[in-house]
Design a protein around this motif. Structure first.
Motif, PDB file in Angstrom:
ATOM      1  N   UNK A  48       0.950  -1.194   0.005  1.00 12.58           N
ATOM      2  CA  UNK A  48      -0.328   0.107  -0.057  1.00 12.58           C
ATOM      3  C   UNK A  48       0.991   1.115  -0.127  1.00 12.58           C
ATOM      4  N   UNK A  49       2.494   1.011   0.246  1.00  8.81           N
ATOM      5  CA  UNK A  49       3.183   2.340   0.544  1.00  8.81           C
ATOM      6  C   UNK A  49       3.123   3.214  -1.282  1.00  8.81           C
ATOM      7  N   UNK A  50       3.031   2.345  -2.071  1.00  9.26           N
ATOM      8  CA  UNK A  50       2.761   2.857  -3.687  1.00  9.26           C
ATOM      9  C   UNK A  50       1.963   3.970  -3.329  1.00  9.26           C
ATOM     10  N   UNK A  51       0.804   3.907  -2.638  1.00 15.77           N
ATOM     11  CA  UNK A  51       0.062   4.775  -3.261  1.00 15.77           C
ATOM     12  C   UNK A  51       0.327   6.037  -3.170  1.00 15.77           C
ATOM     13  N   UNK A  52      -0.627   6.942  -4.116  1.00 19.34           N
ATOM     14  CA  UNK A  52      -0.307   8.508  -4.265  1.00 19.34           C
ATOM     15  C   UNK A  52      -0.667   8.995  -2.659  1.00 19.34           C
ATOM     16  N   UNK A  53      -0.058  10.115  -2.426  1.00 14.92           N
ATOM     17  CA  UNK A  53       0.069  11.051  -1.085  1.00 14.92           C
ATOM     18  C   UNK A  53      -0.907  11.694  -0.475  1.00 14.92           C
ATOM     19  N   UNK A 103       4.122   4.252   8.987  1.00 13.17           N
ATOM     20  CA  UNK A 103       4.670   4.906   7.911  1.00 13.17           C
ATOM     21  C   UNK A 103       4.090   5.221   6.592  1.00 13.17           C
ATOM     22  N   UNK A 104       2.682   4.361   6.072  1.00 14.02           N
ATOM     23  CA  UNK A 104       2.174   4.956   4.415  1.00 14.02           C
ATOM     24  C   UNK A 104       1.384   6.922   5.198  1.00 14.02           C
ATOM     25  N   UNK A 105       1.708   6.628   5.967  1.00  9.50           N
ATOM     26  CA  UNK A 105       0.388   7.531   6.624  1.00  9.50           C
ATOM     27  C   UNK A 105       0.854   8.650   6.435  1.00  9.50           C
ATOM     28  N   UNK A 106       2.287   8.665   7.397  1.00  7.82           N
ATOM     29  CA  UNK A 106       3.141   9.599   7.804  1.00  7.82           C
ATOM     30  C   UNK A 106       4.038  10.521   6.964  1.00  7.82           C
ATOM     31  N   UNK A 107       4.477   9.770   6.037  1.00  4.30           N
ATOM     32  CA  UNK A 107       5.186   9.925   4.406  1.00  4.30           C
ATOM     33  C   UNK A 107       3.888  10.824   3.467  1.00  4.30           C
ATOM     34  N   UNK A 108       2.745  10.292   3.885  1.00  5.10           N
ATOM     35  CA  UNK A 108       1.877  10.948   3.128  1.00  5.10           C
ATOM     36  C   UNK A 108       1.263  12.609   3.509  1.00  5.10           C
ATOM     37  N   UNK A 109       1.425  13.080   4.973  1.00  2.00           N
ATOM     38  CA  UNK A 109       1.611  13.345   5.365  1.00  2.00           C
ATOM     39  C   UNK A 109       2.806  14.014   6.091  1.00  2.00           C
ATOM     40  N   UNK A 159      11.756  13.415  10.874  1.00  2.99           N
ATOM     41  CA  UNK A 159      12.857  12.838  11.978  1.00  2.99           C
ATOM     42  C   UNK A 159      11.335  10.999  12.274  1.00  2.99           C
ATOM     43  N   UNK A 160      10.223  11.366  12.120  1.00  2.00           N
ATOM     44  CA  UNK A 160       9.423   9.738  12.698  1.00  2.00           C
ATOM     45  C   UNK A 160       9.039   8.919  11.607  1.00  2.00           C
ATOM     46  N   UNK A 203      -6.446   7.935   3.492  1.00  2.00           N
ATOM     47  CA  UNK A 203      -6.757   6.700   4.341  1.00  2.00           C
ATOM     48  C   UNK A 203      -5.771   6.353   5.867  1.00  2.00           C
ATOM     49  N   UNK A 204      -5.062   6.968   5.953  1.00  2.00           N
ATOM     50  CA  UNK A 204      -4.181   7.274   6.977  1.00  2.00           C
ATOM     51  C   UNK A 204      -4.173   7.618   8.081  1.00  2.00           C
ATOM     52  N   UNK A 205      -4.549   9.239   8.338  1.00  2.00           N
ATOM     53  CA  UNK A 205      -4.616   9.804   9.288  1.00  2.00           C
ATOM     54  C   UNK A 205      -5.156   9.443  10.282  1.00  2.00           C
ATOM     55  N   UNK A 206      -5.242   9.874  11.847  1.00  2.00           N
ATOM     56  CA  UNK A 206      -6.028   9.136  12.346  1.00  2.00           C
ATOM     57  C   UNK A 206      -7.337   9.810  12.785  1.00  2.00           C
ATOM     58  N   UNK A 207      -8.294   8.972  13.494  1.00  3.81           N
ATOM     59  CA  UNK A 207     -10.117   9.763  13.058  1.00  3.81           C
ATOM     60  C   UNK A 207     -10.089  11.153  13.482  1.00  3.81           C
ATOM     61  N   UNK A 208      -9.646  11.587  14.285  1.00  2.00           N
ATOM     62  CA  UNK A 208     -10.897  12.120  14.846  1.00  2.00           C
ATOM     63  C   UNK A 208     -10.347  13.888  14.208  1.00  2.00           C
TER      64      UNK A 208
END
Length: 448
Positions: free
Chosen positions: A110-115, A168-174, A203-204, A121-126
């Protein structure tokens, strides 16, 4: 026909050096070539060969008689000298982790998905809706920064509990999303805030790769974090990133690099305005780790003493950065024990690590597993086989709960150290439990 050998990478401490970061940011190739020669032993003739340039052209650049402006030449220099693309204002190079994070055998497909897809898809809910809604506005406000900071805090909590591989995918996307926001002209407070957030996200990301023992990728992201912090002269955060790189060097068995990096971190912290005692204590402990890997007892003990002195000066109203809040008293104690353990001083190490474990939060699975294996190794070092196996058995549950190749490495080291005692009842019981919990690992990669 065999592939040509891959160019040797530049030393981590050179890529992390503020002088190198500044030279790359200005695309001052004369200074870059001079630093590469002086600090990495790559002479002009080698630079010319690796970058497909003529030796005379390299000499003219070093002498300041010629500039290199064409993008294809800059790309050849990045590739030939293995300078991460972002340091020269380029896209991520093919030999780095690709910008789309194309899947490898060790990373989720899934890490190959666009940012943008990763972000939604990956950020924390609230916080997702607020981040996306605010980001859609032409003018970003303080609430945007608050939402981004909130998501970073949540990432770190999840990293402690589950490991960073799936985050990691969500962090890199953000991260890429925030870097894109920085491409537009913004008021200084907003620009600085976005730089700070991007640096923390880089850093994360580097930390998640370090925890997965993918050290080249980790170094690339740590270097990116340094550059982002340098842009706003956040020297405390630069010190934090350099300390992370120092810790990674201890795992790579490069104690000289570890000491150089933590010394650079302390230099940055000392020149920063308002560096707190907690930050200085954390850096002193990282220095102790480097000295311990070098086997220098007196220097290790001196650094430990400095860490405790700095920690004793902490006041409740100190303006500590959020990223150093984790360094509390139990963390100081356990790290002190680990430094003694690295020196082989089991008598000093065991009670410290045991005490800190009793006070460590049970949701921090990686920390509990990591520190439990350190305690088990220390007990084994002291000839306490039964206690060591009992401690290691208790570490299996948190080790299984978290995805961390670093923790798995400590488990493997303890397992290998049990080899002389394989037929002892305690060791037999531990291996039996290990087979129940991790059957494939025992039959495969854990075998000495």
């Amino acid at each position: 026909m065999p592939e040509p050998p891959r160019p040797k990478e530049l030393p981590a401490r050179l890529l992390a050096d503020p002088l190198m970061i500044e030279a790359c940011g200005a695309r001052d190739f004369g200074r870059i070539f001079q630093l590469v020669k002086a600090r990495a032993g790559v002479y002009p003739s080698m630079i010319a060969r690796r970058c497909d340039l003529t030796p005379s052209r390299v000499g003219e650049v070093i002498a300041g008689h010629r500039q290199l402006l064409h993008m294809d030449v800059i790309e050849r220099i990045s590739d030939g000298l293995r300078i991460p693309g972002h340091m020269l204002g380029l896209a991520r190079r093919s030999w780095e982790t690709p910008q789309s994070l194309a899947a490898t055998s060790r990373e989720p497909a899934g890490e190959s998905a666009p940012a943008v897809e990763l972000l939604t898809a990956g950020l924390p809910g609230a916080d997702v809706d607020s981040i996306l809604a605010l980001a859609a506005e032409r003018e970003l406000g303080p609430s945007t920064l608050d939402a981004l900071h909130s998501s970073i805090a949540d990432y770190w909590r999840r990293d402690d509990t589950h490991g960073g591989e799936t985050l990691r995918p969500a962090v890199v996307g953000q991260l890429r999303y925030v870097v894109d926001l920085l491409k537009e002209q913004r008021p200084a407070p907003m620009r600085d805030g976005l730089h700070s957030i991007a640096a923390e996200l880089a850093r994360l990301t580097g930390w998640t790769y370090f925890d997965a023992r993918q050290y080249n990728q980790a170094r690339a992201y740590f270097t990116e974090a340094l550059g982002l912090a340098k842009a706003i002269e956040d020297r405390q955060f630069m010190a934090n990133v350099l300390a992370c790189m120092s810790l990674q060097a201890t795992y790579q068995d490069k104690p000289g690099d570890a000491l150089a990096l933590v010394t650079a971190a302390q230099d940055q912290a000392r020149t920063a305005i308002g560096t707190t005692s907690r930050v200085l204590a954390m850096l002193a402990i990282r220095e102790a780790f480097a000295h311990a890997v070098l086997g220098n007892h007196s220097a290790t003990h001196s650094a430990i003493s400095q860490a405790h002195t700095h920690f004793g000066r902490i006041n409740a109203d100190d303006p500590d950065p959020a990223w150093v809040a984790y360094f509390d008293e139990p963390k100081l104690i356990v790290d002190t024990g680990i430094a003694h353990g690295r020196l082989g001083e089991g008598t000093l190490a065991e009670p410290l690590i045991a005490d800190a474990l009793c006070r460590e939060h049970r949701s921090n699975h990686r920390g509990r597993a990591f520190h439990s294996f350190w305690l088990a190794r220390t007990q084994l070092q002291r000839g306490k086989l039964d206690e060591a196996c009992h401690t290691a058995m208790g570490a299996l549950a948190p080790a299984v709960a978290v995805s961390s190749r670093r923790v798995a490495g400590h488990l493997r080291e303890f397992y290998e150290q049990l080899e002389p005692f394989r037929r002892e009842p305690a060791a037999v019981a531990f291996e039996s439990r290990l087979r129940e919990v991790l059957p494939r690992q025992v039959s495969g990669s854990l075998r000495p």
